[in-house]
Design a protein around this motif. Structure first.
Motif, PDB file in Angstrom:
ATOM      1  N   ASN A  28       0.860  -1.184   0.000  1.00 21.97           N
ATOM      2  CA  ASN A  28       0.000   0.000   0.000  1.00 21.97           C
ATOM      3  C   ASN A  28       0.892   1.229   0.000  1.00 21.97           C
ATOM      4  O   ASN A  28       1.787   1.366   0.835  1.00 21.97           O
ATOM      5  CB  ASN A  28      -0.907   0.021   1.234  1.00 21.97           C
ATOM      6  N   ILE A  29       0.685   2.126  -0.983  1.00 18.94           N
ATOM      7  CA  ILE A  29       1.491   3.338  -1.122  1.00 18.94           C
ATOM      8  C   ILE A  29       0.764   4.497  -0.452  1.00 18.94           C
ATOM      9  O   ILE A  29      -0.390   4.792  -0.775  1.00 18.94           O
ATOM     10  CB  ILE A  29       1.756   3.670  -2.602  1.00 18.94           C
ATOM     11  N   GLY A  30       1.429   5.157   0.494  1.00 19.31           N
ATOM     12  CA  GLY A  30       0.828   6.278   1.202  1.00 19.31           C
ATOM     13  C   GLY A  30       0.996   7.600   0.476  1.00 19.31           C
ATOM     14  O   GLY A  30       1.456   7.660  -0.666  1.00 19.31           O
ATOM     15  N   GLU A  31       0.629   8.686   1.155  1.00 20.04           N
ATOM     16  CA  GLU A  31       0.817  10.020   0.607  1.00 20.04           C
ATOM     17  C   GLU A  31       2.298  10.387   0.661  1.00 20.04           C
ATOM     18  O   GLU A  31       3.080   9.802   1.408  1.00 20.04           O
ATOM     19  CB  GLU A  31      -0.003  11.034   1.408  1.00 20.04           C
ATOM     20  N   LYS A  32       2.689  11.379  -0.125  1.00 21.42           N
ATOM     21  CA  LYS A  32       4.090  11.802  -0.142  1.00 21.42           C
ATOM     22  C   LYS A  32       4.598  12.090   1.264  1.00 21.42           C
ATOM     23  O   LYS A  32       3.918  12.737   2.060  1.00 21.42           O
ATOM     24  CB  LYS A  32       4.246  13.064  -0.989  1.00 21.42           C
ATOM     25  N   GLY A  79       0.826   5.150  -7.498  1.00 24.63           N
ATOM     26  CA  GLY A  79      -0.424   4.461  -7.196  1.00 24.63           C
ATOM     27  C   GLY A  79      -0.551   3.106  -7.864  1.00 24.63           C
ATOM     28  O   GLY A  79      -1.260   2.227  -7.378  1.00 24.63           O
ATOM     29  N   SER A  80       0.137   2.920  -9.007  1.00 22.92           N
ATOM     30  CA  SER A  80       0.000   1.639  -9.715  1.00 22.92           C
ATOM     31  C   SER A  80       0.649   0.487  -8.955  1.00 22.92           C
ATOM     32  O   SER A  80       0.386  -0.678  -9.248  1.00 22.92           O
ATOM     33  CB  SER A  80       0.609   1.738 -11.120  1.00 22.92           C
ATOM     34  N   LEU A  81       1.490   0.782  -7.975  1.00 21.05           N
ATOM     35  CA  LEU A  81       2.097  -0.281  -7.171  1.00 21.05           C
ATOM     36  C   LEU A  81       1.210  -0.726  -6.021  1.00 21.05           C
ATOM     37  O   LEU A  81       1.410  -1.807  -5.456  1.00 21.05           O
ATOM     38  CB  LEU A  81       3.449   0.189  -6.625  1.00 21.05           C
ATOM     39  N   SER A  82       0.237   0.114  -5.646  1.00 21.98           N
ATOM     40  CA  SER A  82      -0.695  -0.282  -4.585  1.00 21.98           C
ATOM     41  C   SER A  82      -1.495  -1.509  -5.010  1.00 21.98           C
ATOM     42  O   SER A  82      -1.986  -1.576  -6.141  1.00 21.98           O
ATOM     43  CB  SER A  82      -1.652   0.861  -4.244  1.00 21.98           C
ATOM     44  N   GLY A  83      -1.627  -2.470  -4.124  1.00 18.86           N
ATOM     45  CA  GLY A  83      -2.372  -3.686  -4.421  1.00 18.86           C
ATOM     46  C   GLY A  83      -1.531  -4.789  -5.027  1.00 18.86           C
ATOM     47  O   GLY A  83      -2.008  -5.903  -5.198  1.00 18.86           O
ATOM     48  N   THR A  84      -0.272  -4.495  -5.365  1.00 21.10           N
ATOM     49  CA  THR A  84       0.621  -5.548  -5.847  1.00 21.10           C
ATOM     50  C   THR A  84       1.192  -6.302  -4.644  1.00 21.10           C
ATOM     51  O   THR A  84       1.149  -5.818  -3.503  1.00 21.10           O
ATOM     52  CB  THR A  84       1.783  -4.970  -6.668  1.00 21.10           C
ATOM     53  N   THR A  85       1.740  -7.478  -4.886  1.00 19.41           N
ATOM     54  CA  THR A  85       2.395  -8.205  -3.802  1.00 19.41           C
ATOM     55  C   THR A  85       3.813  -7.682  -3.623  1.00 19.41           C
ATOM     56  O   THR A  85       4.380  -7.053  -4.529  1.00 19.41           O
ATOM     57  CB  THR A  85       2.451  -9.705  -4.100  1.00 19.41           C
ATOM     58  N   VAL A  86       4.382  -7.963  -2.462  1.00 20.61           N
ATOM     59  CA  VAL A  86       5.778  -7.589  -2.225  1.00 20.61           C
ATOM     60  C   VAL A  86       6.671  -8.237  -3.272  1.00 20.61           C
ATOM     61  O   VAL A  86       7.606  -7.622  -3.795  1.00 20.61           O
ATOM     62  CB  VAL A  86       6.205  -7.998  -0.807  1.00 20.61           C
ATOM     63  N   ALA A  87       6.375  -9.498  -3.616  1.00 20.28           N
ATOM     64  CA  ALA A  87       7.177 -10.198  -4.623  1.00 20.28           C
ATOM     65  C   ALA A  87       7.163  -9.459  -5.956  1.00 20.28           C
ATOM     66  O   ALA A  87       8.180  -9.378  -6.650  1.00 20.28           O
ATOM     67  CB  ALA A  87       6.668 -11.623  -4.807  1.00 20.28           C
ATOM     68  N   GLU A  88       5.996  -8.891  -6.327  1.00 21.92           N
ATOM     69  CA  GLU A  88       5.873  -8.182  -7.603  1.00 21.92           C
ATOM     70  C   GLU A  88       6.584  -6.833  -7.588  1.00 21.92           C
ATOM     71  O   GLU A  88       7.046  -6.364  -8.634  1.00 21.92           O
ATOM     72  CB  GLU A  88       4.391  -7.971  -7.931  1.00 21.92           C
ATOM     73  N   SER A 184      10.298  12.904  -5.061  1.00 26.00           N
ATOM     74  CA  SER A 184       9.280  12.570  -4.070  1.00 26.00           C
ATOM     75  C   SER A 184       9.630  11.239  -3.418  1.00 26.00           C
ATOM     76  O   SER A 184      10.215  10.359  -4.057  1.00 26.00           O
ATOM     77  CB  SER A 184       7.895  12.439  -4.723  1.00 26.00           C
ATOM     78  N   VAL A 185       9.253  11.093  -2.159  1.00 30.50           N
ATOM     79  CA  VAL A 185       9.443   9.839  -1.428  1.00 30.50           C
ATOM     80  C   VAL A 185       8.093   9.438  -0.834  1.00 30.50           C
ATOM     81  O   VAL A 185       7.454  10.237  -0.143  1.00 30.50           O
ATOM     82  CB  VAL A 185      10.493   9.999  -0.318  1.00 30.50           C
ATOM     83  N   TYR A 186       7.641   8.218  -1.138  1.00 33.19           N
ATOM     84  CA  TYR A 186       6.342   7.731  -0.664  1.00 33.19           C
ATOM     85  C   TYR A 186       6.534   6.592   0.330  1.00 33.19           C
ATOM     86  O   TYR A 186       7.261   5.626   0.037  1.00 33.19           O
ATOM     87  CB  TYR A 186       5.514   7.208  -1.834  1.00 33.19           C
ATOM     88  N   PRO A 187       5.888   6.659   1.507  1.00 30.53           N
ATOM     89  CA  PRO A 187       5.981   5.552   2.455  1.00 30.53           C
ATOM     90  C   PRO A 187       5.165   4.347   1.992  1.00 30.53           C
ATOM     91  O   PRO A 187       4.146   4.489   1.315  1.00 30.53           O
ATOM     92  CB  PRO A 187       5.406   6.140   3.744  1.00 30.53           C
ATOM     93  N   VAL A 188       5.632   3.161   2.365  1.00 28.55           N
ATOM     94  CA  VAL A 188       4.981   1.908   1.980  1.00 28.55           C
ATOM     95  C   VAL A 188       4.611   1.130   3.236  1.00 28.55           C
ATOM     96  O   VAL A 188       5.426   0.989   4.156  1.00 28.55           O
ATOM     97  CB  VAL A 188       5.914   1.058   1.098  1.00 28.55           C
ATOM     98  N   THR A 189       3.374   0.637   3.282  1.00 28.41           N
ATOM     99  CA  THR A 189       2.968  -0.294   4.325  1.00 28.41           C
ATOM    100  C   THR A 189       2.504  -1.588   3.679  1.00 28.41           C
ATOM    101  O   THR A 189       2.291  -1.647   2.463  1.00 28.41           O
ATOM    102  CB  THR A 189       1.838   0.295   5.193  1.00 28.41           C
TER     103      THR A 189
END
Length: 454
Positions: A28-32, A79-88, A184-189
């Motif tokens: 999940n990609i957060g806000e900047k 945003g296109s990385l949100s919902g992908t698996t860690v492996a992807e 830009s740097v985006y946090p990931v959870t």
């Protein structure tokens, strides 16, 4: 053992940190991020990020897996990385590791989730180099990035175009926000599950766009990049994603950062002089071919032929000219060509939407001027000043020659509108937007209204 050796061993140990991210979890990609928080240990999975380059749209830095580091193609957005698996997405994920030998704040090694570091020659491997990361001019969400060299801001990591290999460019601290070295740097959870989310954008009570994406359960509602307009603000009907497929409605309003007012009609429009490439273009010249061309008078103008309005929303709008009236709008031919061939394809004022179907426009912010913006058509080609014939296209990308700014026309002083919209002596135009001195049989436009000569 000496303190020097102990510190050296500590730094070497950091280069050997082994990431333990679960490949089956979802990204999940957060806000900047306004600032960067470094990882605290090898198994710290709470401080992962993606680093994005901003030039002509954002796309993330990634590790190709064969030591080469690149900026991803333009269709790979945060945003296109949100919902992908860690492996992807593992080769996009990075964390920042504080070097215990360095006392300065903001100096980190950068490690990918596969264990590789960014080296001093900007490749993936070991040992990891030390880099300065800092907020440009102390502004949140804007980061400069330099190789660290004993307290010196050494080579700048450059913001190359999408798809290009990571590279250095010059030295010293970055001090320009919005320039080519603004990152830009985006946090990931990470989440255990994802669901299908239908996002619907509504504006003025009408559905504008919608799409379906996969999103992590429990993550905040956030429009996918494909639906976002940078000149809109959004409110959501739900705050977080539930553990079932759901629909989210985002209500859009025009942001205060918008360089122009989007009017609801020609009759109630806000009118502007358009400035392109430091000159007042385009102005409507009804006797010219093409009929959208350079004005005779530069700068502010009270002439309705130099006044333009944007009717619609930031997502889609029509462009009107006050002198041409509400029967004509700015349109483009079916195709503007490829590469730079669009330089001989001109925008025109016309009511012909059969052979000129691209009569609605979109807007994108430009970094080449304060409050600057691009106007581009359905093909994604921006209007551009290409010589002195007329306003045409730059199909190879956007640059300073595509950057518009506006001056609002007010009802007093130099900008006073001097022509009555019901003037019986107002100029007459044919449906191609050309001025006609003696109308023959046919349909014509005067004061923005059609009339027929039999």
């Amino acid at each position: 053992m000496s303190l020097f050796l102990l510190l050296g061993l500590s730094a070497h140990a950091q280069d050997s940190w082994n990431p333990t991210v679960d490949d089956a979890k979802y990204v999940n990609i957060g806000e900047k991020a306004a600032t960067i928080t470094p990882a605290t240990s090898a198994d710290d999975n709470s401080h992962w990020y993606i680093i994005c380059q901003k030039r002509l749209g954002e796309s993330p830095l990634y590790n190709t897996g064969n030591t080469i580091l690149k900026r991803a193609a333009s269709n790979v957005t945060p945003g296109s990385l949100s919902g992908t698996t860690v492996a992807e997405s593992k080769l996009y994920l990075v964390r920042f590791i504080k070097n215990t030998e360095v006392t300065e704040e903001g100096v980190y090694k950068v490690q990918f989730a596969n264990g590789d570091y960014i080296t001093s020659d900007l490749t993936a491997g070991t040992p990891g180099a030390d880099f300065y990361f800092y907020n440009i001019n102390n502004m949140d969400t804007h980061f400069g990035w330099n190789l660290y060299d004993y307290g010196v801001y050494a080579n700048i990591v450059d913001n190359n175009g999408a798809g290009n290999t990571l590279a250095y460019w010059e030295r010293d601290k970055v001090n320009e926000v919005g320039g080519n070295n603004d990152w830009s740097v985006y946090p990931v959870t990470f989440a255990e599950a994802v669901v299908n989310v239908t996002y619907i954008v509504k504006m003025n009570g009408k559905t504008i766009k919608q799409t379906i994406v996969q999103q992590a359960v429990g993550s905040p509602t956030k429009l996918p990049d494909v639906l976002v307009n940078e000149f809109c603000d959004y409110t959501y009907d739900i705050a977080t994603i539930p553990n079932t497929n759901t629909t989210v409605t985002a209500t859009a309003t025009t942001s205060a950062t918008s360089p122009i007012v989007f009017s609801s009609s020609f009759e109630t429009a806000t009118w502007y002089n358009l400035i392109l490439r430091n000159d007042s273009y385009p102005a409507y010249n009804s006797s010219a071919t093409p009929n959208v061309t350079n004005p005779e008078v530069q700068g502010e103008s009270s002439d309705p032929a130099n006044q333009w309005a944007f009717v619609g929303t930031p997502y889609r709008f029509s462009i009107y000219n006050k002198a041409a009236g509400n029967a004509l709008t700015l349109a483009t031919p079916t195709s503007t060509g490829s590469d730079d061939a669009g330089g001989t394809t001109f925008a025109v004022m016309t009511s012909d939407y059969v052979t000129n179907p691209n009569h609605e426009w979109e807007i994108k912010g430009s970094t080449y001027a304060a409050n600057g913006f691009y106007l581009f058509n359905d093909e994604g080609h921006a209007l551009n000043h290409r010589g002195n014939v007329g306003v045409s296209y730059w199909t190879g990308g956007y640059d300073s020659g595509s950057t518009f700014t506006v001056t609002e026309v007010v009802a007093t002083g130099i900008n006073q509108v001097s022509k009555d919209v019901n003037d019986k002596n107002a100029p007459v135009y044919n449906l191609a937007g050309q001025r006609v001195s003696k109308p023959a049989q046919g349909v014509y436009i005067q004061n923005g209204k059609k009339f027929v000569v039999k």
